[in-house]
Design a protein around this motif. Structure first.
Motif, PDB file in Angstrom:
ATOM      1  N   PRO A 158       8.517  -0.386 -16.072  1.00 38.31           N
ATOM      2  CA  PRO A 158       8.713   0.329 -14.804  1.00 38.31           C
ATOM      3  C   PRO A 158      10.158   0.762 -14.569  1.00 38.31           C
ATOM      4  O   PRO A 158      11.104   0.060 -14.937  1.00 38.31           O
ATOM      5  N   LEU A 159      10.311   1.940 -13.940  1.00 39.24           N
ATOM      6  CA  LEU A 159      11.625   2.474 -13.594  1.00 39.24           C
ATOM      7  C   LEU A 159      11.844   2.497 -12.095  1.00 39.24           C
ATOM      8  O   LEU A 159      12.980   2.645 -11.634  1.00 39.24           O
ATOM      9  N   SER A 160      10.792   2.369 -11.295  1.00 40.98           N
ATOM     10  CA  SER A 160      10.904   2.381  -9.835  1.00 40.98           C
ATOM     11  C   SER A 160      11.465   1.051  -9.349  1.00 40.98           C
ATOM     12  O   SER A 160      10.900  -0.011  -9.624  1.00 40.98           O
ATOM     13  N   VAL A 161      12.583   1.106  -8.601  1.00 39.40           N
ATOM     14  CA  VAL A 161      13.167  -0.142  -8.102  1.00 39.40           C
ATOM     15  C   VAL A 161      12.239  -0.814  -7.089  1.00 39.40           C
ATOM     16  O   VAL A 161      12.237  -2.047  -6.971  1.00 39.40           O
ATOM     17  N   SER A 162      11.453  -0.036  -6.354  1.00 42.18           N
ATOM     18  CA  SER A 162      10.493  -0.635  -5.425  1.00 42.18           C
ATOM     19  C   SER A 162       9.457  -1.452  -6.183  1.00 42.18           C
ATOM     20  O   SER A 162       9.146  -2.592  -5.818  1.00 42.18           O
ATOM     21  N   TYR A 163       8.926  -0.874  -7.243  1.00 41.96           N
ATOM     22  CA  TYR A 163       7.933  -1.576  -8.048  1.00 41.96           C
ATOM     23  C   TYR A 163       8.538  -2.822  -8.689  1.00 41.96           C
ATOM     24  O   TYR A 163       7.959  -3.921  -8.652  1.00 41.96           O
ATOM     25  N   ILE A 164       9.737  -2.654  -9.275  1.00 47.33           N
ATOM     26  CA  ILE A 164      10.413  -3.789  -9.905  1.00 47.33           C
ATOM     27  C   ILE A 164      10.710  -4.865  -8.869  1.00 47.33           C
ATOM     28  O   ILE A 164      10.572  -6.065  -9.132  1.00 47.33           O
ATOM     29  N   GLY A 165      11.114  -4.441  -7.651  1.00 43.44           N
ATOM     30  CA  GLY A 165      11.420  -5.389  -6.590  1.00 43.44           C
ATOM     31  C   GLY A 165      10.236  -6.246  -6.220  1.00 43.44           C
ATOM     32  O   GLY A 165      10.352  -7.478  -6.070  1.00 43.44           O
ATOM     33  N   ALA A 192       7.192   0.378  -1.185  1.00 39.66           N
ATOM     34  CA  ALA A 192       7.121  -1.083  -1.257  1.00 39.66           C
ATOM     35  C   ALA A 192       5.809  -1.588  -0.665  1.00 39.66           C
ATOM     36  O   ALA A 192       5.159  -2.483  -1.229  1.00 39.66           O
ATOM     37  N   LEU A 193       5.394  -1.020   0.463  1.00 45.54           N
ATOM     38  CA  LEU A 193       4.130  -1.418   1.092  1.00 45.54           C
ATOM     39  C   LEU A 193       2.944  -1.132   0.173  1.00 45.54           C
ATOM     40  O   LEU A 193       1.998  -1.932   0.084  1.00 45.54           O
ATOM     41  N   LYS A 194       2.996  -0.007  -0.502  1.00 43.53           N
ATOM     42  CA  LYS A 194       1.908   0.341  -1.437  1.00 43.53           C
ATOM     43  C   LYS A 194       1.730  -0.758  -2.486  1.00 43.53           C
ATOM     44  O   LYS A 194       0.605  -1.193  -2.779  1.00 43.53           O
ATOM     45  N   TYR A 195       2.853  -1.220  -3.045  1.00 40.81           N
ATOM     46  CA  TYR A 195       2.771  -2.250  -4.082  1.00 40.81           C
ATOM     47  C   TYR A 195       2.422  -3.615  -3.494  1.00 40.81           C
ATOM     48  O   TYR A 195       1.728  -4.413  -4.138  1.00 40.81           O
ATOM     49  N   ILE A 196       2.884  -3.899  -2.276  1.00 42.24           N
ATOM     50  CA  ILE A 196       2.566  -5.171  -1.615  1.00 42.24           C
ATOM     51  C   ILE A 196       1.059  -5.313  -1.418  1.00 42.24           C
ATOM     52  O   ILE A 196       0.471  -6.360  -1.675  1.00 42.24           O
ATOM     53  N   TYR A 197       0.425  -4.201  -0.986  1.00 44.45           N
ATOM     54  CA  TYR A 197      -1.007  -4.269  -0.675  1.00 44.45           C
ATOM     55  C   TYR A 197      -1.895  -4.320  -1.913  1.00 44.45           C
ATOM     56  O   TYR A 197      -3.121  -4.372  -1.807  1.00 44.45           O
ATOM     57  N   GLU A 198      -1.287  -4.332  -3.089  1.00 45.44           N
ATOM     58  CA  GLU A 198      -2.059  -4.583  -4.304  1.00 45.44           C
ATOM     59  C   GLU A 198      -2.369  -6.075  -4.457  1.00 45.44           C
ATOM     60  O   GLU A 198      -3.197  -6.460  -5.286  1.00 45.44           O
ATOM     61  N   TYR A 199      -1.691  -6.890  -3.664  1.00 45.90           N
ATOM     62  CA  TYR A 199      -1.920  -8.339  -3.683  1.00 45.90           C
ATOM     63  C   TYR A 199      -2.871  -8.714  -2.553  1.00 45.90           C
ATOM     64  O   TYR A 199      -2.903  -8.073  -1.502  1.00 45.90           O
ATOM     65  N   SER A 200      -3.595  -9.803  -2.737  1.00 47.03           N
ATOM     66  CA  SER A 200      -4.619 -10.198  -1.755  1.00 47.03           C
ATOM     67  C   SER A 200      -4.029 -11.088  -0.664  1.00 47.03           C
ATOM     68  O   SER A 200      -3.064 -11.824  -0.887  1.00 47.03           O
ATOM     69  N   GLY A 201      -4.624 -11.009   0.520  1.00 46.07           N
ATOM     70  CA  GLY A 201      -4.319 -11.939   1.603  1.00 46.07           C
ATOM     71  C   GLY A 201      -2.951 -11.802   2.232  1.00 46.07           C
ATOM     72  O   GLY A 201      -2.507 -12.709   2.947  1.00 46.07           O
ATOM     73  N   VAL A 202      -2.258 -10.696   1.988  1.00 43.79           N
ATOM     74  CA  VAL A 202      -0.926 -10.541   2.584  1.00 43.79           C
ATOM     75  C   VAL A 202      -1.055 -10.169   4.066  1.00 43.79           C
ATOM     76  O   VAL A 202      -1.987  -9.469   4.469  1.00 43.79           O
ATOM     77  N   ARG A 203      -0.097 -10.649   4.873  1.00 45.46           N
ATOM     78  CA  ARG A 203      -0.027 -10.297   6.293  1.00 45.46           C
ATOM     79  C   ARG A 203       1.330  -9.650   6.509  1.00 45.46           C
ATOM     80  O   ARG A 203       2.360 -10.322   6.415  1.00 45.46           O
ATOM     81  N   VAL A 204       1.310  -8.349   6.760  1.00 47.63           N
ATOM     82  CA  VAL A 204       2.557  -7.578   6.748  1.00 47.63           C
ATOM     83  C   VAL A 204       2.863  -7.016   8.138  1.00 47.63           C
ATOM     84  O   VAL A 204       1.988  -6.428   8.796  1.00 47.63           O
ATOM     85  N   THR A 292      20.512  -6.283  -9.130  1.00 47.53           N
ATOM     86  CA  THR A 292      19.562  -6.865 -10.087  1.00 47.53           C
ATOM     87  C   THR A 292      18.498  -5.858 -10.497  1.00 47.53           C
ATOM     88  O   THR A 292      18.195  -5.686 -11.690  1.00 47.53           O
ATOM     89  N   LEU A 293      17.941  -5.151  -9.511  1.00 49.78           N
ATOM     90  CA  LEU A 293      16.821  -4.241  -9.785  1.00 49.78           C
ATOM     91  C   LEU A 293      17.247  -3.065 -10.645  1.00 49.78           C
ATOM     92  O   LEU A 293      16.524  -2.647 -11.554  1.00 49.78           O
ATOM     93  N   GLN A 294      18.427  -2.504 -10.365  1.00 51.14           N
ATOM     94  CA  GLN A 294      18.892  -1.362 -11.147  1.00 51.14           C
ATOM     95  C   GLN A 294      19.245  -1.768 -12.567  1.00 51.14           C
ATOM     96  O   GLN A 294      19.083  -0.983 -13.499  1.00 51.14           O
ATOM     97  N   ALA A 295      19.715  -2.998 -12.719  1.00 52.96           N
ATOM     98  CA  ALA A 295      19.983  -3.491 -14.072  1.00 52.96           C
ATOM     99  C   ALA A 295      18.686  -3.573 -14.871  1.00 52.96           C
ATOM    100  O   ALA A 295      18.633  -3.176 -16.045  1.00 52.96           O
TER     101      ALA A 295
END
Length: 408
Positions: A158-165, A192-204, A292-295
């Protein structure tokens, strides 16, 4: 018979030009029809936000110039001469193979272009403008791209820092089932929200200085809870994860605003920083920021570039197979004509012998088999020799000789 390419892309034409050279389906069909009038009956248009390209199979050299005039004529308001890229033969096929594999994409190795190539071929074939040669070349490019993605997995770096984060959050504390606060409402926060909601049971919960912007996020993520910006300091104490992605020129989450009373992971996706770097010294806090993420993104980019070199080697091998097939296929019409000529001789001979000998049904069937086998045996070696020819000059010479010798 040759393979040709012409078009523009993000490398040689700015967005303002690409916006004005996009093909609708009706325009694609119009180009196909004009190309057919010029004697080019196999065409494919690949039109995306980053490219406007035409791939075609042609017989005569002058048809390349005709195709260029047709392409430019589709966009009379745009001066295309300085932007237009043109290739033919092996170079054109190599370009298509690299396109399908994502090696010429703005994001190196991305997957979306492969689906777009498939759709372009499907449209051309459905409209009747993709036949044996174009079908084979494009399908070989698609097959090669699939092999590259399966074996080398370029797009999985991955190259997206949001995804890596978000992946780093998963490594640090896990994401599923966590209570998460997102500060910010722009593109980075939405990603970031898009990737967060790929996980189950999150409360955002999300907040933004502009409340209306935060509410807009709920159109994309209906389960998202929105609070006013002033309330984030009260909400943060109950959260397992805090993500900040604002465009503020100043720190948003400061040490004096928040003292962790329980383990918390902080993800700072902003530049300049949103979260006070001194949180890294707090034993209850884990801080992940863009340094860290950009590295990681930089290392992934280098790995993608290394994998590109491996991809090019694989493309070279597969492309050679396609090139050999295309070269041999140029003799198909001559071989077909030769077989038709023999079929005619076979039929004439059968009718003559059957009339003279008054054969029964069983003898007729046997005679047909003998005549067919004999003539096919006579043709077998000449056809194999024709298929082995590996230069256009030899092919043209043999075509002329076959037409002269067999009167076809």
């Amino acid at each position: 018979m040759q393979f040709g390419f012409l078009g523009i892309n993000y490398r040689n034409a700015q967005l303002a030009v690409r916006d004005r050279t996009s093909f609708t389906d009706a325009m694609k069909l119009e180009l196909f029809q004009k190309a057919e009038e010029a004697g080019v009956d196999q065409c494919m248009v690949l039109s995306t936000c980053n490219r406007s390209e035409v791939y075609y199979v042609y017989e005569r050299k002058e048809q390349q110039a005709q195709m260029q005039r047709i392409y430019e004529g589709m966009f009379p308001e745009v001066e295309l001469q300085e932007f237009l890229m043109k290739l033919s033969g092996n170079e054109a096929m190599a370009w298509l193979f690299r396109i399908a594999a994502g090696l010429e994409s703005l994001v190196l190795g991305e997957d979306q272009i492969l689906g777009q190539v498939k759709e372009a071929l499907d449209f051309s074939r459905t409209m009747g403008y993709s036949k044996k040669e174009l079908n084979r070349i494009v399908r070989d490019a698609i097959t090669c791209a699939k092999q590259i993605k399966t074996e080398l997995k370029i797009s999985e770096k991955p190259l997206s820092v949001s995804y890596i984060g978000i992946k780093k959050l998963e490594e640090a504390c896990g994401v599923s089932g966590k209570k998460i606060l997102v500060i910010g409402s722009g593109k980075t926060a939405a990603l970031a929200l898009k990737y967060i909601y790929e996980y189950s049971g999150v409360r955002v919960t999300a907040c933004s200085r502009t409340y209306a912007h935060a509410r807009n996020l709920r159109e994309q993520f209906p389960q998202l809870e929105i609070i006013s910006y002033e309330d984030w300091r009260q909400a943060v104490g109950d959260c397992d994860i805090v993500i900040s992605a604002t465009s503020s020129p100043h720190l948003v989450v400061r040490r004096e605003d928040f003292t962790p009373a329980r383990p918390v992971t902080l993800l700072d996706l902003a530049a300049p920083r949103d979260i006070d770097i001194s949180f890294a010294q707090d034993p209850l806090a884990t801080l992940i920021n863009l340094d860290t993420l950009q590295a990681i993104a930089g290392e992934n980019q280098k790995e993608r570039e290394r994998l590109v070199e491996e991809s090019r080697k694989l493309i070279g091998e597969k492309l050679q197979e396609t090139q050999i097939w295309l070269l041999q296929s140029r003799m198909d019409s001559t071989i077909e004509s030769l077989q038709q000529r023999c079929s005619g001789i076979e039929e004439d001979s059968f009718r003559y012998l059957n009339r003279k000998m008054e054969l029964g049904a069983r003898e007729q069937k046997l005679l047909k088999k003998v005549l067919h086998a004999s003539l096919q045996r006579l043709l077998r070696e000449p056809i194999q020799e024709l298929k082995r020819l590996d230069s256009e000059e030899e092919q043209e010479e043999y075509k002329r000789l076959v037409r002269q010798l067999f009167q076809i």
